[in-house]
Design a protein around this motif. Structure first.
Motif, PDB file in Angstrom:
ATOM      1  N   GLU A  65       0.829  -1.202   0.000  1.00 20.77           N
ATOM      2  CA  GLU A  65       0.000   0.000   0.000  1.00 20.77           C
ATOM      3  C   GLU A  65       0.867   1.256   0.000  1.00 20.77           C
ATOM      4  O   GLU A  65       0.615   2.200  -0.748  1.00 20.77           O
ATOM      5  N   ILE A  66       1.870   1.262   0.847  1.00 22.17           N
ATOM      6  CA  ILE A  66       2.753   2.427   0.961  1.00 22.17           C
ATOM      7  C   ILE A  66       3.539   2.629  -0.333  1.00 22.17           C
ATOM      8  O   ILE A  66       3.595   3.738  -0.876  1.00 22.17           O
ATOM      9  N   LEU A  67       4.147   1.563  -0.834  1.00 26.81           N
ATOM     10  CA  LEU A  67       4.929   1.656  -2.064  1.00 26.81           C
ATOM     11  C   LEU A  67       4.069   1.973  -3.275  1.00 26.81           C
ATOM     12  O   LEU A  67       4.533   2.582  -4.230  1.00 26.81           O
ATOM     13  N   GLY A  68       2.803   1.588  -3.225  1.00 28.10           N
ATOM     14  CA  GLY A  68       1.873   1.887  -4.314  1.00 28.10           C
ATOM     15  C   GLY A  68       1.663   3.370  -4.528  1.00 28.10           C
ATOM     16  O   GLY A  68       1.253   3.804  -5.611  1.00 28.10           O
ATOM     17  N   ARG A  69       1.971   4.179  -3.528  1.00 30.09           N
ATOM     18  CA  ARG A  69       1.826   5.638  -3.670  1.00 30.09           C
ATOM     19  C   ARG A  69       2.925   6.232  -4.546  1.00 30.09           C
ATOM     20  O   ARG A  69       2.844   7.392  -4.932  1.00 30.09           O
ATOM     21  N   MET A  70       3.952   5.438  -4.876  1.00 27.85           N
ATOM     22  CA  MET A  70       5.056   5.948  -5.691  1.00 27.85           C
ATOM     23  C   MET A  70       4.731   5.958  -7.175  1.00 27.85           C
ATOM     24  O   MET A  70       5.420   6.584  -7.951  1.00 27.85           O
ATOM     25  N   ASP A  71       3.712   5.247  -7.601  1.00 25.36           N
ATOM     26  CA  ASP A  71       3.375   5.131  -9.038  1.00 25.36           C
ATOM     27  C   ASP A  71       3.037   6.452  -9.645  1.00 25.36           C
ATOM     28  O   ASP A  71       2.536   7.359  -9.216  1.00 25.36           O
TER      29      ASP A  71
END
Length: 71
Positions: A65-71
């Motif tokens: 979820e957290i890393l998904g904000r980097m897209d």
């Protein structure tokens, strides 16, 4: 208190956040590799919150979820 501010509080004692020179370098590396500092802060905060747990159930989902904000 918002989640971001809470994350910042959870890492405020770490040298990468409390030492001005170290923090400047951290920000430079984050910028170089296009990693938002708030994402890194939240990941480190999450790890610190869960470090005492023998099994950190659900942590990989939170990482996604957290890393998904980097897209």
């Amino acid at each position: 208190m918002s989640e971001i501010n809470n994350d910042e509080t959870n890492v405020a004692d770490l040298p990468l956040w409390c030492d001005e020179e170290a923090n400047t370098r951290l920000l430079e590396v984050c910028e170089k590799f296009k990693v938002p500092i708030d994402v890194l802060t939240e990941l480190v905060s999450l790890q610190r919150e869960r470090q005492h747990q023998e099994r950190a159930h659900g942590i990989f989902l939170r990482f996604e979820e957290i890393l998904g904000r980097m897209d």
